[in-house]
Design a protein around this motif. Structure first.
Motif, mmCIF file in Angstrom:
data_model
loop_
_atom_site.group_PDB
_atom_site.id
_atom_site.type_symbol
_atom_site.label_atom_id
_atom_site.label_comp_id
_atom_site.label_asym_id
_atom_site.label_seq_id
_atom_site.Cartn_x
_atom_site.Cartn_y
_atom_site.Cartn_z
ATOM 1 N N TYR A 173 0.819 -1.216 0.000
ATOM 2 C CA TYR A 173 0.000 0.000 0.000
ATOM 3 C C TYR A 173 0.857 1.273 0.000
ATOM 4 O O TYR A 173 0.374 2.352 0.335
ATOM 5 C CB TYR A 173 -0.925 0.013 1.224
ATOM 6 N N ASP A 176 -0.536 4.127 -2.309
ATOM 7 C CA ASP A 176 -1.724 4.792 -1.741
ATOM 8 C C ASP A 176 -1.337 5.682 -0.564
ATOM 9 O O ASP A 176 -1.926 6.744 -0.358
ATOM 10 C CB ASP A 176 -2.750 3.751 -1.291
ATOM 11 N N MET A 177 -0.346 5.245 0.187
ATOM 12 C CA MET A 177 0.101 6.027 1.334
ATOM 13 C C MET A 177 0.724 7.355 0.888
ATOM 14 O O MET A 177 0.562 8.383 1.547
ATOM 15 C CB MET A 177 1.107 5.191 2.150
ATOM 16 N N LEU A 180 -1.913 10.162 0.173
ATOM 17 C CA LEU A 180 -2.837 10.581 1.228
ATOM 18 C C LEU A 180 -2.925 12.105 1.341
ATOM 19 O O LEU A 180 -3.939 12.642 1.789
ATOM 20 C CB LEU A 180 -2.399 9.985 2.574
ATOM 21 N N LYS A 183 -5.927 13.503 -0.320
ATOM 22 C CA LYS A 183 -7.238 12.955 0.037
ATOM 23 C C LYS A 183 -7.808 13.700 1.238
ATOM 24 O O LYS A 183 -7.079 14.371 1.983
ATOM 25 C CB LYS A 183 -7.130 11.461 0.340
ATOM 26 N N ASP A 187 -11.263 10.066 4.055
ATOM 27 C CA ASP A 187 -10.635 9.051 3.196
ATOM 28 C C ASP A 187 -9.313 8.571 3.784
ATOM 29 O O ASP A 187 -8.982 7.373 3.714
ATOM 30 C CB ASP A 187 -10.408 9.627 1.798
ATOM 31 N N ALA A 188 -8.543 9.477 4.387
ATOM 32 C CA ALA A 188 -7.267 9.094 5.001
ATOM 33 C C ALA A 188 -7.500 8.166 6.195
ATOM 34 O O ALA A 188 -6.807 7.148 6.356
ATOM 35 C CB ALA A 188 -6.502 10.338 5.428
ATOM 36 N N PHE A 191 -8.501 4.805 4.960
ATOM 37 C CA PHE A 191 -7.346 4.055 4.440
ATOM 38 C C PHE A 191 -6.513 3.463 5.578
ATOM 39 O O PHE A 191 -6.141 2.284 5.544
ATOM 40 C CB PHE A 191 -6.479 4.973 3.582
ATOM 41 N N PHE A 192 -6.220 4.296 6.582
ATOM 42 C CA PHE A 192 -5.427 3.804 7.705
ATOM 43 C C PHE A 192 -6.162 2.691 8.455
ATOM 44 O O PHE A 192 -5.555 1.708 8.895
ATOM 45 C CB PHE A 192 -5.076 4.952 8.656
#
Length: 360
Positions: A173, A176-177, A180, A183, A187-188, A191-192
């Motif tokens: 990931y 995607d990180m 962040l 975002k 959304d962050a 994701f986390f």
């Protein structure tokens, strides 16, 4: 010869025998069983992560509601004893509602993991104070023991293995990180939360896999430590069954008491039938006691001699009948009615005794 004795003592003290059921039960009462702490940890984490996935939305809404109330309502209150207490009580209740699912499942998972390993067990022995636990010498022996080294190597391997898995998830990931920053906060956080759950479940499954091998090792080590020497088994058997010497003395005393009781019945006999030297039986016929003659006492050799002596001292007639004495001794026991096959022979003896008593 001296060396042979030393070798025999060594092998007698060597722990080569499996633990007996009694020793297993005694150790279980002390709380000593084969178990892997990794299984408890893995099962506990797995169920907790599952609950977090299932109730994550509920917990998130609860936390947001608590923060919203704190920064929109509580912040405007005057600081007094009553308001502080009210804030504390309401916050504790709200946090209890949020954490209740996780806490309940954690308790159930912990109990289930232990039950699966060694069943139900309740003992207070481990809670008793023991000065050996704070003995620095014994503590040093435990720290620098082979078992401690094995546990250290196991821990290092688990750290490397599980750490490698979590790093692999993060690496998947990484792109995607990096994005962040572009975002929104929601959304962050999402994701986390999602990546944390994936890492947590992956690490938990890895730990659960390792715990199977750890449980096998713990069981092997437990069985090894539970082994007994041949002398230990003998000593335990003596404690359970009693010392053979003491048991033989008890049996001897019981035989002596039974013999005295039997001898006290001989004077009541109608006749004593002898072999003449090897067998002696005291016979009694009383219609109020039994429907046929019965045996008050019997014995062989030395005991037969005593029966004849007691009979002579109390004027009980002695009749010599070798085949009848031998056969009747084998066929009936003390207190029993004579078998029907001996009715005629015993009746003839009793008739002879009764006629003899009339003449006397």
């Amino acid at each position: 010869m001296q060396q042979l004795k030393l070798d025999l003592q060594y092998f007698a003290g060597e722990k080569t025998e499996k633990a007996t059921p009694k020793k297993r039960e005694d150790e279980r009462k002390k709380g000593k069983v084969a178990k892997s702490q990794d299984i408890n940890t893995a099962v506990l984490l797995l169920f907790c992560f599952i609950i977090l996935i299932a109730f994550g939305g509920f917990m998130k809404n609860g936390m947001l509601a608590l923060y919203h109330q704190a920064f929109t309502e509580y912040i405007n209150w005057n600081v007094t004893t009553e308001t502080v207490m009210q804030v504390f009580v309401e916050s504790v209740i709200q946090m209890a509602k949020i954490l209740a699912p996780v806490m309940i499942v954690a308790i159930i998972a912990g109990v289930a993991a232990n039950l699966a390993q060694f069943g139900f067990m309740f003992t207070g022995e481990p809670l008793k104070p023991d000065l050996k636990k704070i003995d620095p010498i014994q503590g040093a022996k435990r720290i620098f023991s082979v078992r401690a080294l094995v546990e250290l190597l196991k821990s290092l391997f688990k750290i490397v293995f599980i750490g490698g898995i979590t790093f692999f998830v993060i690496w998947l990931y990484k792109d995607d990180m990096m994005m962040l920053a572009f975002k929104s906060v929601d959304d962050a956080l999402a994701f986390f939360g999602r990546s944390t759950m994936i890492m947590g479940i992956s690490a938990t499954l890895a730990l659960l896999f390792l715990s199977v091998f750890d449980y096998a090792y713990q069981r092997y080590d437990f069985e090894k430590n539970m082994k007994m020497s041949k002398q230990d088994v003998k000593d335990e058997h003596k404690n359970i069954e009693g010392d053979p010497l003491i048991k033989s003395r008890i049996k001897e005393k019981q035989r002596e008491m039974a013999t005295r009781r039997m001898m006290s019945e001989v004077p009541k006999a109608d006749v004593v039938i002898t072999n003449p030297t090897h067998y002696a039986l005291a016979i009694k016929y009383d219609e109020t006691e039994a429907s046929a003659p019965y045996i008050l006492a019997k014995g062989t050799d030395h005991l037969a001699l005593k029966i004849r002596e007691v009979a002579k001292a109390h004027d009980v007639i002695t009749v010599e009948n070798k085949p009848l004495a031998r056969s009747l001794y084998q066929a009936a026991d003390i207190g029993e009615i004579i078998p029907e096959a001996f009715y005629k022979a015993v009746a003839e003896v009793l008739a002879y005794v009764y006629n003899l008593e009339k003449k006397l």
